[in-house]
Each structure stands twice: as structure tokens, then as C-alpha cells.
Design a protein around this motif. Structure first.
Motif, PDB file in Angstrom:
ATOM      1  N   TYR A 201      -6.239  12.218   2.947  1.00 18.45           N
ATOM      2  CA  TYR A 201      -5.191  11.010   3.145  1.00 18.45           C
ATOM      3  C   TYR A 201      -3.209  11.036   3.381  1.00 18.45           C
ATOM      4  O   TYR A 201      -3.218  10.542   4.078  1.00 18.45           O
ATOM      5  N   LEU A 202      -3.215  12.586   2.530  1.00 18.85           N
ATOM      6  CA  LEU A 202      -1.628  12.276   2.731  1.00 18.85           C
ATOM      7  C   LEU A 202      -1.491  12.792   4.787  1.00 18.85           C
ATOM      8  O   LEU A 202      -0.176  12.074   4.737  1.00 18.85           O
ATOM      9  N   GLU A 203      -2.201  12.974   4.875  1.00 19.40           N
ATOM     10  CA  GLU A 203      -2.271  13.013   6.311  1.00 19.40           C
ATOM     11  C   GLU A 203      -2.267  12.231   7.574  1.00 19.40           C
ATOM     12  O   GLU A 203      -1.995  11.838   8.683  1.00 19.40           O
ATOM     13  N   ASN A 204      -3.080  11.532   7.385  1.00 20.75           N
ATOM     14  CA  ASN A 204      -3.327  10.680   8.185  1.00 20.75           C
ATOM     15  C   ASN A 204      -3.020   9.326   7.039  1.00 20.75           C
ATOM     16  O   ASN A 204      -2.981   8.086   8.537  1.00 20.75           O
ATOM     17  N   ILE A 205      -3.076   8.389   5.964  1.00 20.51           N
ATOM     18  CA  ILE A 205      -2.607   7.531   5.811  1.00 20.51           C
ATOM     19  C   ILE A 205      -0.952   7.659   5.280  1.00 20.51           C
ATOM     20  O   ILE A 205      -0.774   6.632   5.706  1.00 20.51           O
ATOM     21  N   GLY A 206      -1.259   7.784   4.433  1.00 23.04           N
ATOM     22  CA  GLY A 206       0.452   8.125   3.530  1.00 23.04           C
ATOM     23  C   GLY A 206       0.698   8.986   2.376  1.00 23.04           C
ATOM     24  O   GLY A 206      -0.147   9.278   1.988  1.00 23.04           O
ATOM     25  N   PRO A 207       1.753   8.726   1.789  1.00 22.55           N
ATOM     26  CA  PRO A 207       1.761   9.502   0.535  1.00 22.55           C
ATOM     27  C   PRO A 207       1.108   9.327  -0.684  1.00 22.55           C
ATOM     28  O   PRO A 207       0.351   8.312  -0.406  1.00 22.55           O
ATOM     29  N   LEU A 208       0.519  10.319  -1.457  1.00 25.54           N
ATOM     30  CA  LEU A 208      -0.252  10.485  -2.244  1.00 25.54           C
ATOM     31  C   LEU A 208       0.076   9.170  -3.913  1.00 25.54           C
ATOM     32  O   LEU A 208       0.613  11.025  -4.558  1.00 25.54           O
ATOM     33  N   THR A 209       0.885   8.623  -4.257  1.00 20.87           N
ATOM     34  CA  THR A 209       1.151   8.375  -5.331  1.00 20.87           C
ATOM     35  C   THR A 209       0.424   8.370  -6.725  1.00 20.87           C
ATOM     36  O   THR A 209      -0.868   8.767  -6.326  1.00 20.87           O
ATOM     37  N   PRO A 210       0.713   8.375  -7.819  1.00 22.13           N
ATOM     38  CA  PRO A 210      -0.008   8.096  -9.279  1.00 22.13           C
ATOM     39  C   PRO A 210      -1.152   7.472  -9.225  1.00 22.13           C
ATOM     40  O   PRO A 210      -2.599   7.178  -9.573  1.00 22.13           O
ATOM     41  N   HIS A 211      -0.770   5.995  -8.645  1.00 18.02           N
ATOM     42  CA  HIS A 211      -1.688   5.142  -8.577  1.00 18.02           C
ATOM     43  C   HIS A 211      -2.641   5.064  -7.255  1.00 18.02           C
ATOM     44  O   HIS A 211      -4.052   4.986  -7.497  1.00 18.02           O
ATOM     45  N   ILE A 212      -2.086   5.584  -6.065  1.00 14.64           N
ATOM     46  CA  ILE A 212      -3.754   6.280  -4.710  1.00 14.64           C
ATOM     47  C   ILE A 212      -4.774   7.256  -6.241  1.00 14.64           C
ATOM     48  O   ILE A 212      -5.409   7.114  -5.191  1.00 14.64           O
ATOM     49  N   GLY A 213      -3.772   8.672  -6.181  1.00 10.47           N
ATOM     50  CA  GLY A 213      -3.923   9.488  -7.214  1.00 10.47           C
ATOM     51  C   GLY A 213      -5.483   8.935  -7.522  1.00 10.47           C
ATOM     52  O   GLY A 213      -6.675   9.591  -7.959  1.00 10.47           O
ATOM     53  N   GLU A 214      -5.268   8.292  -8.882  1.00  9.29           N
ATOM     54  CA  GLU A 214      -6.045   7.408 -10.247  1.00  9.29           C
ATOM     55  C   GLU A 214      -6.963   6.959  -8.861  1.00  9.29           C
ATOM     56  O   GLU A 214      -7.828   7.001  -9.992  1.00  9.29           O
ATOM     57  N   GLU A 215      -6.576   6.038  -8.356  1.00  4.40           N
ATOM     58  CA  GLU A 215      -7.834   5.161  -7.055  1.00  4.40           C
ATOM     59  C   GLU A 215      -9.023   6.204  -6.659  1.00  4.40           C
ATOM     60  O   GLU A 215      -9.966   5.849  -6.441  1.00  4.40           O
ATOM     61  N   LEU A 216      -7.798   7.517  -6.073  1.00  6.47           N
ATOM     62  CA  LEU A 216      -9.349   7.975  -5.360  1.00  6.47           C
ATOM     63  C   LEU A 216      -9.660   8.884  -6.644  1.00  6.47           C
ATOM     64  O   LEU A 216     -11.379   8.939  -5.988  1.00  6.47           O
ATOM     65  N   GLY A 217      -9.337   8.949  -7.492  1.00  7.55           N
ATOM     66  CA  GLY A 217     -10.152   9.750  -8.478  1.00  7.55           C
ATOM     67  C   GLY A 217     -10.965   9.266  -8.859  1.00  7.55           C
ATOM     68  O   GLY A 217     -12.175   9.910  -8.980  1.00  7.55           O
ATOM     69  N   HIS A 218     -10.928   7.812  -9.234  1.00  8.66           N
ATOM     70  CA  HIS A 218     -12.096   6.894  -9.722  1.00  8.66           C
ATOM     71  C   HIS A 218     -13.607   7.014  -8.687  1.00  8.66           C
ATOM     72  O   HIS A 218     -14.186   6.685  -8.579  1.00  8.66           O
ATOM     73  N   MET A 219     -12.750   7.098  -6.770  1.00 13.88           N
ATOM     74  CA  MET A 219     -13.680   6.805  -6.298  1.00 13.88           C
ATOM     75  C   MET A 219     -14.295   8.557  -5.592  1.00 13.88           C
ATOM     76  O   MET A 219     -16.102   8.348  -5.695  1.00 13.88           O
TER      77      MET A 219
END
Length: 325
Positions: A201-219
Motif C-alpha cells: 500500500y505504501l509503495e503503490n497507493i499512498g500513506p498508511l494513515t491509522p484509518h487505512i491501517g484499521e481498514e486493511l486490518g479488517h480486510m
């Protein structure tokens, strides 16, 4: 990086006849509709945090401000809830924590499909026999020695466990140690897999914010990692505006189609491609046998056709008709 673990619930079950429960009726009888609202708000807070909620002075003040109810009224209601066993008294008095047997049971049922769920040993009210069916539990202690194992998980069951044979207790402890070691290895493997996901995600899409991290964790808790990576790639190819939402919709679609591995997804994509390339059924006209042959028959034409003679013949016929008239 270690993945942020989702502890709470997005929603929780609420019986339609909850107001008929004796404990709820007692609260409502003393505190009226405000008491009922306080209980529901507390349940919302607890399930959002997980299966318990701290109730120190800080939490009391913040909760009072959020629900716009005097803190003294709230604490009176809380004390009555504890008195009537809506919340466990021993946990509340010893740890300033709001929880109950029923809350913990419903929480564990709701998170049964998560890969890992952490439970604080000191707050646990369920018996070992009740929780051993949940293979994703990791029981930790808030004490200094967090690696120590206490088979008497529920303080209320110490008398019962003290009566068991020593050999059985030792066997249980060995099983707990083995299970804990396996859990640690699984957690390390999961953290490595989530690190790959975060790095992508960091290399291809963008910064890993806490919200994004939580969404990825849910996935990560609900889908295989290889499918999440594949879905993220498709979101990039589609240049989706909200790539997380787009990725999640792809994963849900694959799950509904019972596609569990990357090979399943590729096979489904291939079938779809083949169906697009296959021509539709069209009517086929029969081809004459002579079609394509050099000597196919032609309509006969006269060899000698005298236009002037034919014209003169027609004129005579017209003259004869005019004379008759």
C-alpha cells in the motif's frame, strides 16, 4: 510494521424485548427513560471497545459530556446496574471495568471468524470450557509476569479448580503452554503477512494513515492476504478514486462467489474471458453444392439478338392494333 488489531465491534445484537428484562426494568423503574438510555449508551461504548470498558474518573467525565447527563446521575445508575448484576461487581470494584458474562459471550460469538482476539485474563468471566472452542483467542495478563499461565481463569471458579487432581492441572498447564507457543508463531506469521500488505500500500497507493491501517486490518481478518493484494492491484488498474472501498467491494464479490484462493480468482477471470470471446449463435444458411465451382450453371442467353428487327416487329403489332380500332 505490526498490524493494528481491531478489538471492538461495528454493531452488536440488541433484543427487541430488552426492556422486558428484569434487570433493565429495575434500572428504568428507579431512573426512568434516562436510566434506560444510559444502559444502551454504555453497551454501545463497551462493544465499540470490545468486551469491556474502563470506568475511571476520566471515562466518567467524558461519557457525561458526550451523553449530556449529569455525572452524578450516571454514577448512581452505574451503581444500580452493578447491584442488579447488569455488570460484574468484582471486576468493577477491583479493576474499575464494566463488563459481564453475557457481554463477553456475545462478543466472542461476534469475533469468532477473526484470526486473533486478545482477552485480558483478569477481566475474563467465562469458564475455560466455554472459551476453549474459540481457537483464535490469545489470553494475556495485565500483571507484570504476562507470560505466566493461570488455569483458574475465572476468579469465581478457584474453589472448583482447587479440587481437581494435580495431574490434571499439570496436564492442562502443558496444553496451555503448547497452545500459547503455537499462538505466538501464528501471530508472528500474521504480522509478516500484514507487513507485506502494508508495504504494498505504501509503495503503490499512498500513506498508511491509522484509518487505512484499521481498514486493511479488517480486510486481513476476513480475507486471505493473497486475495487482498490482488484486489488492491485491480483497484490500481481501474484507477479507482477510493481504492480501499473498491478493494473491499471486490473482496466481498469474490467471497460471495466462493472464490477462496488466487487460483480460484484466476480461473473465474479466464472463464469470463472465454465467454466474451465465444461468438454468439447465428443462423447458418445452407450453401449450394455448386457454390465455389468454376463451371457452375448460368442462365442461357440468346446468341443472336437483333434489336432493330425486334423493334420493327413491335411497331407492326402496334399499327395493326390501331387499324382495328
Amino acid at each position: 510494521m505490526a498490524r493494528p488489531r481491531k478489538q471492538g465491534l461495528d454493531y452488536f445484537p440488541l433484543d427487541v424485548d430488552i426492556d422486558q428484562d428484569d434487570k433493565i426494568q429495575l434500572v428504568e423503574a428507579v431512573h426512568g427513560p434516562v436510566g434506560f438510555a444510559i444502559v444502551i449508551k454504555l453497551l454501545m461504548r463497551i462493544y465499540k471497545d470490545g468486551y469491556y470498558s474502563k470506568w475511571t474518573e476520566t471515562e466518567q467525565l467524558l461519557f457525561s459530556k458526550r451523553v449530556n447527563v449529569d455525572i452524578n446521575i450516571i454514577n448512581e445508575c452505574i451503581n444500580d446496574c452493578v447491584k442488579w448484576d447488569l455488570f460484574d461487581k468484582s471486576i468493577f470494584e477491583n479493576h474499575e471495568v464494566l463488563t459481564s458474562n453475557g457481554i463477553q459471550t456475545r462478543f466472542l460469538e461476534a469475533v469468532g471468524r477473526r484470526q486473533k482476539v486478545e482477552i485480558v485474563q483478569e477481566y475474563l468471566l467465562l469458564e475455560f470450557e466455554d472459551i476453549k472452542v474459540y481457537k483464535n483467542l490469545s489470553i494475556k495478563s495485565i500483571n507484570a509476569d504476562i507470560n505466566s499461565i493461570d488455569v483458574n481463569i475465572n476468579p469465581q471458579s478457584k474453589v472448583k479448580h482447587s479440587k481437581e487432581k494435580n495431574s490434571k492441572e499439570q496436564h492442562t498447564k502443558i496444553d496451555e503452554v503448547v497452545a500459547d507457543e503455537l499462538s505466538k508463531k501464528n501471530n508472528e506469521m500474521n504480522d509478516k503477512e500484514f507487513a507485506k500488505l502494508s508495504q504494498f500500500y505504501l509503495e503503490n497507493i499512498g500513506p498508511l494513515t491509522p484509518h487505512i491501517g484499521e481498514e486493511l486490518g479488517h480486510m486481513f481478518d476476513n480475507h486471505p492476504n493473497e486475495l487482498i493484494l490482488e484486489a488492491l492491484k485491480k483497484a490500481l488498474e481501474a484507477n479507482a478514486t477510493n481504492k480501499i472501498r473498491y478493494t473491499n467491494s471486490i473482496l466481498i464479490n469474490w467471497k460471495n462467489q466462493l472464490l477462496k484462493t488466487l487460483d480460484d480468482v484466476k480461473a473465474a477471470d479466464q472463464r469470463r474471458t472465454n465467454s466474451f470471446n465465444t461468438p454468439k449463435n447465428t443462423r447458418v444458411e445452407p450453401v449450394p453444392e455448386w457454390f465455389g465451382k468454376k463451371d457452375y450453371p448460368m442462365e442461357p442467353t440468346p446468341d443472336d439478338f437483333d434489336i432493330a428487327a425486334e423493334r420493327e416487329k413491335l411497331m407492326k403489332e402496334l399499327g395493326r392494333l390501331n387499324n382495328n380500332d
